[in-house]
Design a protein around this motif. Structure first.
Motif: not given
Ligand SMILES: C[S@@+](CC[C@H](N)C(=O)[O-])C[C@H]1O[C@@H](n2cnc3c(N)ncnc32)[C@H](O)[C@@H]1O
Length: 209
Positions: A137, A139-140, A175-178, A208-209
């Motif tokens: 959770r 990234a969101a 997931q969802g992070l650089d 976060k993108r």
């Protein structure tokens, strides 16, 4: 905070450091268990962070949240030890800061959606299922451009299911992070009496993108 069913289940486990009572006892000792100076990895990446709302998970006695507040962030300190949070409030007050705190177990914790410019997890080592649910959770809960900063103990060769996995395992759960920094290494910790000596850690800075 009443023990949740799952916390009761955890009471039957052999690792007592899953429980708030373990941490309350540690923090009831004199002084600050991890010192009052901020974690040096967090300090080193702070110039790369956008100042804003900061969620400080497993914050303990407030050394990192108060540092962030002094740098202009608006931190909220989360921990399941009330003793820790009381000391965090006292440390903040000594520094002329009002630090919002929230006593919460990370199990089932809702970090919200697009709510934070920074999330920190400095030497929080939650159990596997708590970690995976929470990290899914992260990234969101970040705003675009928001950052996640983590340092945690690791064990060389630990499996992905370990409580002390390597940086690559943690990245796969986030997931969802650089990832700008994702590394493992042995280093010397000098952070109060409980972090004093050589320790293998993972360090992560991700956006976060
Ligand atoms: C090693 S201490 C680190 C404290 C602080 N981040 C620091 O570096 O000074 C780990 C912290 O995680 C908190 N903690 C452990 N499991 C937790 C959980 N499930 N929910 C909330 N806090 C937890 C403990 O109370 C403790 O304050």
């Amino acid at each position: 905070m009443k023990p949740s069913t799952s916390m009761s289940e955890r009471m039957t486990g052999k690792d007592s450091n899953h429980l708030p009572a373990y941490w309350d006892a540690r923090y009831a000792e004199d002084g600050f268990a991890y010192g009052t100076e901020p974690n040096d990895f967090l300090v080193s990446v702070t110039p790369q962070l956008s100042v804003g709302d900061a969620l400080c998970l497993c914050e303990g006695e407030g050394r990192n949240a108060t540092f962030l507040a002094q740098r202009g962030f608006r931190p909220v300190a989360i921990d399941f030890s009330q003793v820790a949070l009381d000391k965090a409030s006292a440390l903040a007050a000594q520094r002329g800061i009002t630090l919002p705190t929230q006593r919460a177990d990370l199990e089932g914790f809702d970090p919200g959606l697009a709510k934070w410019d920074l999330v920190t997890m400095i030497f929080g080592q939650p159990e596997l299922k708590i970690r995976r649910a929470l990290y899914a959770r992260i990234a969101a809960c970040l705003r675009p451009g928001g950052a996640f900063v983590l340092e945690t103990k690791t064990q060389e060769g630990a499996s992905a299911d370990s409580r002390y996995p390597d940086a690559a395992t943690l990245c796969a759960e986030l997931q969802g992070l650089d990832f700008v920094i994702a590394r493992d290494g042995e280093r010397l910790l000098k952070e109060g009496r409980y972090h004093d000596g050589a320790q293998r850690t993972a360090q992560i800075l991700a956006f976060k993108r």
